[in-house]
Each structure stands twice: as structure tokens, then as C-alpha cells.
Design an enzyme around this catalytic site. Sequence first.
Site, PDB file in Angstrom:
ATOM      1  N   HIS A  97       0.802  -1.231   0.000  1.00  9.64           N
ATOM      2  CA  HIS A  97       0.000   0.000   0.000  1.00  9.64           C
ATOM      3  C   HIS A  97       0.835   1.283   0.000  1.00  9.64           C
ATOM      4  O   HIS A  97       0.545   2.233   0.731  1.00  9.64           O
ATOM      5  CB  HIS A  97      -0.968  -0.006   1.179  1.00  9.64           C
ATOM      6  CG  HIS A  97      -2.057  -1.044   1.074  1.00  9.64           C
ATOM      7  ND1 HIS A  97      -2.528  -1.520  -0.130  1.00  9.64           N
ATOM      8  CD2 HIS A  97      -2.757  -1.715   2.040  1.00  9.64           C
ATOM      9  CE1 HIS A  97      -3.483  -2.411   0.097  1.00  9.64           C
ATOM     10  NE2 HIS A  97      -3.629  -2.561   1.397  1.00  9.64           N
TER      11      HIS A  97
ATOM     12  N   HIS B 199      -9.925   1.803  -0.132  1.00 12.26           N
ATOM     13  CA  HIS B 199      -9.864   0.629   0.746  1.00 12.26           C
ATOM     14  C   HIS B 199     -10.983   0.663   1.794  1.00 12.26           C
ATOM     15  O   HIS B 199     -10.725   0.515   2.986  1.00 12.26           O
ATOM     16  CB  HIS B 199      -8.494   0.578   1.411  1.00 12.26           C
ATOM     17  CG  HIS B 199      -8.065  -0.792   1.837  1.00 12.26           C
ATOM     18  ND1 HIS B 199      -8.790  -1.549   2.736  1.00 12.26           N
ATOM     19  CD2 HIS B 199      -7.002  -1.538   1.483  1.00 12.26           C
ATOM     20  CE1 HIS B 199      -8.158  -2.692   2.919  1.00 12.26           C
ATOM     21  NE2 HIS B 199      -7.072  -2.725   2.173  1.00 12.26           N
TER      22      HIS B 199
ATOM     23  N   GLU C  66     -11.378  -3.851  -3.671  1.00 13.85           N
ATOM     24  CA  GLU C  66     -10.421  -2.806  -4.035  1.00 13.85           C
ATOM     25  C   GLU C  66     -10.073  -2.933  -5.518  1.00 13.85           C
ATOM     26  O   GLU C  66      -9.285  -3.779  -5.904  1.00 13.85           O
ATOM     27  CB  GLU C  66      -9.155  -2.967  -3.190  1.00 13.85           C
ATOM     28  CG  GLU C  66      -9.408  -3.073  -1.697  1.00 13.85           C
ATOM     29  CD  GLU C  66      -8.329  -3.885  -0.969  1.00 13.85           C
ATOM     30  OE1 GLU C  66      -7.130  -3.652  -1.187  1.00 13.85           O
ATOM     31  OE2 GLU C  66      -8.684  -4.782  -0.193  1.00 13.85           O
TER      32      GLU C  66
HETATM   33  C1  GLA Z   1      -5.303  -5.394   1.420  1.00 13.98           C
HETATM   34  C2  GLA Z   1      -4.445  -6.597   1.422  1.00 13.98           C
HETATM   35  C3  GLA Z   1      -4.570  -7.320   2.712  1.00 13.98           C
HETATM   36  C4  GLA Z   1      -4.278  -6.402   3.882  1.00 13.98           C
HETATM   37  C5  GLA Z   1      -5.132  -5.179   3.791  1.00 13.98           C
HETATM   38  C6  GLA Z   1      -4.782  -4.144   4.810  1.00 13.98           C
HETATM   39  O1  GLA Z   1      -6.618  -5.701   1.309  1.00 13.98           O
HETATM   40  O2  GLA Z   1      -4.729  -7.456   0.356  1.00 13.98           O
HETATM   41  O3  GLA Z   1      -3.709  -8.413   2.745  1.00 13.98           O
HETATM   42  O4  GLA Z   1      -2.915  -6.042   3.853  1.00 13.98           O
HETATM   43  O5  GLA Z   1      -5.030  -4.576   2.546  1.00 13.98           O
HETATM   44  O6  GLA Z   1      -4.728  -4.653   6.088  1.00 13.98           O
END
Ligand code: GLA
Length: 373
Positions: A126, A200, A338
Site C-alpha cells: 500500500h 480501501h 479494491e
Molecule cells: C489489502 C491486502 C490485505 C491487507 C489489507 C490491509 O486488502 O490485500 O492483505 O494487507 O489490505 O490490512
Amino acid sequence: MKTAILGAACLIACSSSAFAANATRSAFGALSDGSKVEAVTLSNGAGMSARIMTLGATLQSLVVPDKAGHKDDVVLGYDTAQEYLSHPDYFGASVGRYANRIAKGKFAIDGKAYTLVTNDGPNSLHGGPKGFDKRMWKIDSVSNGPEAKVVLSYVSADGEEGFPGEMKVTATYSLNEQNELKLEYRATTLKPTVLNLTNHSYFNLSGNDARDVMGNMVTLNAARFTPVDATLIPTGERRAVAGTPFDFRTPHRVGDRIRDARDQQIRYGRGYDHNYIVDGAAGTLRPAAVVNDPVSGRTMEMQVSAPGIQFYTGNFLDGTFFGKGQHSYRQGDSICLEPGVFPDSPNHADFPTSRLNPGQAYVNTMVYKFSVR
Ligand code: GLA
């Protein structure tokens, strides 16, 4: 005041579809370093409202009526801005520069190697430790009308978190009278770079904290997904969902197959934490997902322009973060969808490209449409 008068005039003279949607700007407290956070609330005449705050261009609250007309907040998050920084889990955030993972935090552009900070085991996640979710965005404009709209922007410096090229990013949230919340990310860069911008939000259509999402019915218009290794990096395979717990081409309860550990992918993900390859042509808005909570009746239909969508069931929420109203969030309390390019695309030449060149315009559009069934 102007908007109140408009609304009143419509009560007398217009059909409900002619209601003007409103955008209201307000303070949203301050961070511990004193920096002020603002919010814009978009609301319509059909009972929906969305609050977006400048920290992380975050969807902080999303109020949606259920089948009895009760309005509840359907996204996880915190009551104060500082908590989003103190206990980050990307609740509602605009994620970048690269949403999801880049293997070992390494990639190359035109033969030049770049190294990012690793913040998720061996990988970069991220956008790194201080991604776009932890940056203060600017409100560029706020408008009312058939849709209420806010445009937020952020300028990411050349080299920020290890990524090349100064990048200008905008996030435009708009809400119309048909209960469609539209979100569009745009970006331009001054040097070739890689990016994957997404939102997200963690959805719980029961109203944030009433129930978990195991009974939610999910449909995903995807015949294939990208299996991962133990660190959640795609292996490169595009696997058919047919005959696996990943097949949501027809509606399935989230909980029905989430513990089917005969499938190694369920083990790696601790449930669902996988990128689905959305059917149809990327670049055009097309139906990707439907989530229905049979108890409240709330239904969310999602259209996306992106090639993929990460389906994540909040598997890392362990009950140690206390959200809105001091509610403890646990595994399976929410669904994230997402939309974006595939994880680790910079290291997979045959995945849809995550590269952006100077002079090109990046666009990632997603529409969340709410109704009751
Ligand atoms: C995304 C990732 C997950 C996790 C979340 C945040 O969805 O795919 O594995 O890292 O973000 O916690």
C-alpha cells in the site's frame, strides 16, 4: 442556506429525482501534531450521505438506508482523524502510490532498479509506511447539483517512499440521487513511474457493527483470479475459479467456503484476500461485484473500470483496534473490494501495466450503487 431553499422549493414543485444533492464542508478535528483535518459531506434526498476527510482522502462514513428506511453507517473506521494514523488499517482510505503488494519492495523501470521500504513481511504494501492514506490531501472544489461532488488532490514528490517522478493525483467523489457514489482517481507524472490507486473501504452493510459479514451474499463477475504465494504475492498464474471456493460467479454466502482449508489459497489468504480478474474489457466501466445483506436488505452493486478487484474479508482485523463508537473489529466483520491493477504488476510483464509515463493520464473509476432487496 442556498441548498436548504433549493430543497424546499423542490418539495413543492419538483419530483424527488429533481432534488439537488448537497456538499457541505466542515472541520474534522486535528491530528496530534496540530494539523487541521477537514471533511466534506455529500448527501442526497434519498437518505444517503458520504463523509470524506482530507487525511488520506478517506471515506470516513457512508450512511445508507436499509429496507425499513433506517439509516446506518456501512463502512468501518474511526470517530477521530488521529485514530486513522495511530491504528492504520487503511479504513476507507485512498491508497497509493501502489495499492497492494510489490514483491520484496523491488521493481525496475527501463532497466533502472528501485527499492521501496518493506512494510509487510518481505514486501512493500500500500505505498509503504507513509503512503497516500497518511497524507493530507487538499480540497480543490466542492459542488452541489444533480450530484454533490468533492475533488481532492495530492502532489507526491519525486522519490517519495522510493517511487520515481513527481505525481499529481486527484480523487473525485460524487453522490447522485440514484444512490450512486462514484469515485474516480486520476494521476499524471513527470517521470515514468508505477502506480495503483484504489479505495480501501471496509463494508459492513448491516450498519457497521451489528453483525459480521459471513451471511452476506457476494457475486463477483470474474472467471479467474490470481493465486498467491505464502506472502500474498501473485505466482503469475491466472486460475479459473470454477470448482474452487473462489467461485462467486453466482451469489454465495461469504462464510460458506471461507474455511475450506483444502484449498491452499484459502490457507495463504486466511480466507479471501485475492485479486479477481474482472470479466470484460478493462478501461470500461462494467459490473464487477454485488454484495447483499439479506437481513437489512442493503445491496451494493459495484462497477469498475480496473482490470482487477481485490476481495478481502478483513482477515488481519484481530479485535485490537476499536472503531467508531468503541466497537472492536474482528476477522470477517467486513468486506473490502479494491479495484485496481493486479498486485505486484511491476514485476509481471504479462499483467495489465501499472506504468504511467509523462503525458499520459491515469484514470481508475469505481461506482458503488446502493439499493434494498
Ligand atoms: C489489502 C491486502 C490485505 C491487507 C489489507 C490491509 O486488502 O490485500 O492483505 O494487507 O489490505 O490490512
